[in-house]
Design a protein around this motif. Structure first.
Motif, mmCIF file in Angstrom:
data_model
loop_
_atom_site.group_PDB
_atom_site.id
_atom_site.type_symbol
_atom_site.label_atom_id
_atom_site.label_comp_id
_atom_site.label_asym_id
_atom_site.label_seq_id
_atom_site.Cartn_x
_atom_site.Cartn_y
_atom_site.Cartn_z
ATOM 1 N N ILE A 37 28.938 159.317 16.904
ATOM 2 C CA ILE A 37 29.028 160.010 15.616
ATOM 3 C C ILE A 37 29.171 161.508 15.867
ATOM 4 C CG2 ILE A 37 27.772 158.299 14.262
ATOM 5 C CD1 ILE A 37 25.228 159.989 14.678
ATOM 6 N N PRO A 38 29.713 162.251 14.889
ATOM 7 C CA PRO A 38 29.822 163.704 15.062
ATOM 8 C C PRO A 38 28.503 164.402 14.765
ATOM 9 C CG PRO A 38 30.754 163.072 12.953
ATOM 10 C CD PRO A 38 30.369 161.789 13.649
ATOM 11 N N LEU A 39 28.358 165.583 15.314
ATOM 12 C CA LEU A 39 27.237 166.460 14.997
ATOM 13 C C LEU A 39 27.613 167.309 13.796
ATOM 14 C CD1 LEU A 39 24.616 168.059 15.466
ATOM 15 C CD2 LEU A 39 25.842 169.363 17.232
ATOM 16 N N GLU A 40 26.800 167.245 12.742
ATOM 17 C CA GLU A 40 27.024 168.044 11.540
ATOM 18 C C GLU A 40 26.045 169.222 11.559
ATOM 19 O OE1 GLU A 40 27.672 165.768 7.868
ATOM 20 O OE2 GLU A 40 27.539 163.941 9.089
ATOM 21 N N ILE A 41 26.583 170.434 11.578
ATOM 22 C CA ILE A 41 25.767 171.620 11.767
ATOM 23 C C ILE A 41 26.572 172.836 11.310
ATOM 24 C CG2 ILE A 41 26.563 171.931 14.156
ATOM 25 C CD1 ILE A 41 23.742 172.926 14.868
ATOM 26 N N ALA A 42 25.890 173.909 10.947
ATOM 27 C CA ALA A 42 26.581 175.146 10.590
ATOM 28 C C ALA A 42 27.283 175.724 11.818
ATOM 29 C CB ALA A 42 25.596 176.152 10.019
ATOM 30 N N ARG A 43 28.403 176.358 11.581
ATOM 31 C CA ARG A 43 29.239 176.861 12.687
ATOM 32 C C ARG A 43 28.487 177.851 13.579
ATOM 33 N NH1 ARG A 43 34.451 179.678 10.690
ATOM 34 N NH2 ARG A 43 35.314 177.561 10.634
ATOM 35 N N THR A 44 27.814 178.829 12.968
ATOM 36 C CA THR A 44 27.125 179.840 13.772
ATOM 37 C C THR A 44 26.065 179.191 14.650
ATOM 38 O OG1 THR A 44 27.448 181.400 11.956
ATOM 39 C CG2 THR A 44 25.910 182.040 13.683
ATOM 40 N N GLU A 45 25.356 178.205 14.114
ATOM 41 C CA GLU A 45 24.303 177.555 14.887
ATOM 42 C C GLU A 45 24.881 176.788 16.074
ATOM 43 O OE1 GLU A 45 20.968 178.051 13.969
ATOM 44 O OE2 GLU A 45 21.964 179.475 12.629
ATOM 45 N N PHE A 46 25.997 176.109 15.871
ATOM 46 C CA PHE A 46 26.619 175.370 16.968
ATOM 47 C C PHE A 46 27.095 176.311 18.068
ATOM 48 C CE2 PHE A 46 30.344 173.545 19.088
ATOM 49 C CZ PHE A 46 29.805 172.363 19.574
ATOM 50 N N LEU A 47 27.789 177.357 17.672
ATOM 51 C CA LEU A 47 28.344 178.273 18.678
ATOM 52 C C LEU A 47 27.242 178.997 19.440
ATOM 53 C CD1 LEU A 47 31.348 179.754 16.655
ATOM 54 C CD2 LEU A 47 31.386 177.940 18.386
ATOM 55 N N LEU A 48 26.170 179.375 18.756
ATOM 56 C CA LEU A 48 25.060 180.032 19.438
ATOM 57 C C LEU A 48 24.392 179.078 20.417
ATOM 58 C CD1 LEU A 48 23.230 182.426 19.867
ATOM 59 C CD2 LEU A 48 21.963 181.785 17.805
ATOM 60 N N ALA A 49 24.190 177.840 19.991
ATOM 61 C CA ALA A 49 23.589 176.853 20.893
ATOM 62 C C ALA A 49 24.457 176.629 22.126
ATOM 63 C CB ALA A 49 23.356 175.540 20.158
#
Length: 370
Positions: free
Chosen positions: A133-145
């Motif tokens: 399944i895909p990870l659903e998350i805000a863009r800034t949070e994904f890129l920072l992680a």
């Protein structure tokens, strides 16, 4: 967490050094906050239905804050998971027990993560692989992680050392910091998927019979996603907690930021949510009394800002301000998290012209009231 770099953004980002004055009281003494399930919590590896189709499970954390609440939603033909726990064998075993037990018979079809901190994101990559399944998350949070998982060094970068010097760290603390490796985020975060499915403020997610609106908060994390249902339930992550207050810090990665400004603005934004919602937080127990808690969080910071302004009648470093901001003495092992909070409060005052910065020849910043 003592093996983590003292100013590493991944080092204990979850909880403030000191509780607010309201948090020292028992729940019954905190006017306006009510705990519909009392102080009871489900055993690790079990699920408790807090509302039709919404289940509460808890998993352990290897930190001072020793637990996280995770939420499993009945999505009709499958399950939707909100937040994951850290990447540890015990957490994986707990999930597998749930999959073989109360979640058996239906697949996990969605994974939504509120923000980038390891207790919320740590097993996202594993769960996405496990269920395809895909990870659903805000863009800034994904890129920072993603950036933090890759930032691993044998020693702290010069910018991080300079950040500590500017804050007024004692020479021995700076020297100790220089001996430590940098970058511990990857240790408790399973490798992330290459891509993700973006969620953002105002999105409406259909999960089972409910519509969930994304409400974005800031300050604790850059783009923290809260989920608010159409029938009065709020999954608040770390944006609103009933008895502890979320860490709001400046880090070497954005050394001149004003996260406390973002945090206080978000408190006002969250007032648009119905005050009667049942709040499902990431830590402590479900509660009602959202607006009362927002008032407590706001007033705690404003009180500290007033005291800090008075303290800066003479030039003060961030380290000097520890005694004003925190009730307990801060040891060198807590310098990183305490510095981040102190600098956040000083930056808020500086941004609004209430104090000004004076730098000496040694690179130390001091702040004095205007």
């Amino acid at each position: 967490m003592s093996d983590m770099s003292l100013t590493d953004p991944a080092a204990v980002p979850y909880q403030r050094i000191a509780a607010s004055s309201a948090e020292a009281r028992t729940p019954d003494e905190i006017r306006g906050l009510r705990y519909p399930f009392g102080r009871w919590v489900p055993d690790h590896g079990t699920m408790f239905e807090v509302a039709p189709g919404i289940y509460w499970t808890r998993m352990g954390l290897p930190f001072g804050l020793d637990h996280i609440n995770l939420w499993v939603l009945d999505a009709g033909d499958g399950w939707a998971i909100i937040d994951t726990g850290v990447n540890l064998g015990a957490s994986k075993k707990a999930w597998e027990a749930l999959f073989a037990g109360p979640m058996a018979g239906k697949p996990v079809t969605r994974l939504i993560v509120t923000h980038y901190h390891p207790d919320h994101l740590g097993l996202a990559g594993w769960l996405c692989q496990r269920w395809n399944i895909p990870l659903e998350i805000a863009r800034t949070e994904f890129l920072l992680a993603r950036s933090l998982t890759l930032d691993v060094r044998s020693e702290p970068p010069p910018e991080a050392v300079d950040f500590s010097i500017r804050a007024g760290w004692p020479e021995q603390a700076v020297d100790m910091m220089k001996t430590k490796a940098w970058g511990s985020f990857h240790k408790i975060v399973y490798p992330l998927p290459t891509g993700f499915k973006r969620i953002k403020d105002g999105d409406v997610l259909t999960i089972g019979a409910r519509q969930w609106r994304i409400v974005t908060g800031r300050g604790h994390a850059p783009e923290h996603s809260c989920l608010v249902s159409d029938d009065g339930i709020m999954i608040s992550g770390d944006q609103v907690l009933p008895r502890i207050t979320s860490n709001v810090s400046v880090y070497p990665t954005e050394p001149y930021a004003d996260p406390l400004g973002d945090w206080l603005e978000s408190i006002e934004t969250l007032r648009a949510i119905d005050l009667a919602v049942l709040v499902l937080p990431a830590h402590n127990e479900p509660f009602t009394g959202l607006h009362t808690r927002l008032d407590q969080l706001r007033d705690d910071h404003l009180d500290k800002l007033a005291k800090l302004t008075a303290f800066c009648a003479e030039p003060r470093t961030a380290v000097d301000s520890f005694a004003t901001l925190f009730r307990k003495p801060v040891g060198e092992s807590d310098y990183g998290i305490a510095t981040g909070e102190a600098v956040a409060h000083l930056h808020w005052l500086e941004e609004r012209g209430r104090i000004r910065r004076v730098s000496d020849a040694g690179g130390v910043d001091r702040f004095v009231a205007v």
